[in-house]
Motif scaffolding. Sequence first.
Motif, PDB file in Angstrom:
ATOM      1  N   LYS A 228      -7.069  43.032 -35.835  1.00  0.00           N
ATOM      2  CA  LYS A 228      -7.210  42.314 -34.575  1.00  0.00           C
ATOM      3  C   LYS A 228      -5.901  41.660 -34.150  1.00  0.00           C
ATOM      4  O   LYS A 228      -5.571  41.638 -32.963  1.00  0.00           O
ATOM      5  N   ASN A 229      -5.141  41.134 -35.098  1.00  0.00           N
ATOM      6  CA  ASN A 229      -3.866  40.511 -34.748  1.00  0.00           C
ATOM      7  C   ASN A 229      -2.876  41.523 -34.184  1.00  0.00           C
ATOM      8  O   ASN A 229      -2.228  41.269 -33.166  1.00  0.00           O
TER       9      ASN A 229
ATOM     10  N   TYR B  49      -5.042  36.868 -32.742  1.00  0.00           N
ATOM     11  CA  TYR B  49      -6.481  36.707 -32.944  1.00  0.00           C
ATOM     12  C   TYR B  49      -6.801  35.268 -33.339  1.00  0.00           C
ATOM     13  O   TYR B  49      -6.539  34.855 -34.457  1.00  0.00           O
TER      14      TYR B  49
ATOM     15  N   GLN C 111      -3.720  31.784 -40.207  1.00  0.00           N
ATOM     16  CA  GLN C 111      -4.637  31.592 -39.084  1.00  0.00           C
ATOM     17  C   GLN C 111      -4.391  30.265 -38.380  1.00  0.00           C
ATOM     18  O   GLN C 111      -4.436  30.175 -37.152  1.00  0.00           O
TER      19      GLN C 111
ATOM     20  N   TYR D 261     -14.878  35.551 -44.325  1.00  0.00           N
ATOM     21  CA  TYR D 261     -14.067  36.058 -45.440  1.00  0.00           C
ATOM     22  C   TYR D 261     -14.889  36.088 -46.724  1.00  0.00           C
ATOM     23  O   TYR D 261     -14.839  37.055 -47.490  1.00  0.00           O
TER      24      TYR D 261
ATOM     25  N   TYR E  84     -13.051  40.985 -44.527  1.00  0.00           N
ATOM     26  CA  TYR E  84     -12.709  40.418 -43.228  1.00  0.00           C
ATOM     27  C   TYR E  84     -11.197  40.360 -43.038  1.00  0.00           C
ATOM     28  O   TYR E  84     -10.698  40.429 -41.914  1.00  0.00           O
ATOM     29  N   GLY E  85     -10.460  40.260 -44.143  1.00  0.00           N
ATOM     30  CA  GLY E  85      -8.996  40.254 -44.063  1.00  0.00           C
ATOM     31  C   GLY E  85      -8.452  41.524 -43.427  1.00  0.00           C
ATOM     32  O   GLY E  85      -7.457  41.489 -42.694  1.00  0.00           O
TER      33      GLY E  85
ATOM     34  N   PHE F   4     -13.615  31.618 -40.009  1.00  0.00           N
ATOM     35  CA  PHE F   4     -12.781  32.490 -40.842  1.00  0.00           C
ATOM     36  C   PHE F   4     -13.238  32.454 -42.299  1.00  0.00           C
ATOM     37  O   PHE F   4     -13.448  33.490 -42.932  1.00  0.00           O
TER      38      PHE F   4
ATOM     39  N   TYR G   5     -10.033  43.409 -41.148  1.00  0.00           N
ATOM     40  CA  TYR G   5     -10.314  43.274 -39.721  1.00  0.00           C
ATOM     41  C   TYR G   5      -9.348  42.280 -39.078  1.00  0.00           C
ATOM     42  O   TYR G   5      -8.874  42.494 -37.957  1.00  0.00           O
ATOM     43  N   TRP G   6      -9.052  41.212 -39.806  1.00  0.00           N
ATOM     44  CA  TRP G   6      -8.144  40.171 -39.324  1.00  0.00           C
ATOM     45  C   TRP G   6      -6.767  40.744 -39.006  1.00  0.00           C
ATOM     46  O   TRP G   6      -6.190  40.469 -37.964  1.00  0.00           O
ATOM     47  N   HIS G   7      -6.240  41.559 -39.908  1.00  0.00           N
ATOM     48  CA  HIS G   7      -4.939  42.194 -39.683  1.00  0.00           C
ATOM     49  C   HIS G   7      -5.002  43.102 -38.454  1.00  0.00           C
ATOM     50  O   HIS G   7      -4.100  43.095 -37.608  1.00  0.00           O
TER      51      HIS G   7
END
Length: 198
Positions: free
Chosen positions: A51-52, A26, A149, A37, A44-45, A33, A47-49
Amino acid sequence: MQENIYAAPEAALTEPEDNSVQPVFYVVSPAKFITLYIVTFSLYGLYWHYKNWQQYKIYYNDNTPMPIMRAIFSIFFTHGLFSVVDMQIKSQQKDFAWKPNVWATVAVIALLASRIINQVTSSGSMSEPIEFLPIPLMVLYGVVLLKAQRAINLGCNDPSGRSNSKFTFANCVWIFFGVAIIALALLGIFLPNNEVSE
């Protein structure tokens, strides 16, 4: 299928036949970011995990199970994620100054400590200064994810995250609600107490 679900996926990091659709991880610009965040109060963290892991699974057609669960229980999968990000960078013979295992450990400790403190303080058994400790811990967690990131962006040949630097409509909705909550919180802190003293 892997026997140890907590281990980093063992897919060979070779380019798939059609990699024109999306990058392996991602990609997002540091400015975007940080903004998302902060305004989502670190959610958002999560969602970040997700998406990756989702993009990794799609890109390599990998049997990595349940990206959603890997995001929710990220404390068990952060080391695995950082490990495959590092392998991606090394497979391209690029240099990035970080120690993925150390950064992942810091992220897990910060997240776990924050959750424990939140649980304890909700029972009212901690002093007031300790109640605010999750804030610097979430800042530390954000710093670690931002470092990862930057590694991801480099590994995906987009160091500045330019391909995902613009704010979408959904991003703007999150920003609006986040700013509204922050504004209400500040009003609650700074408005004078209008209670009539007896």
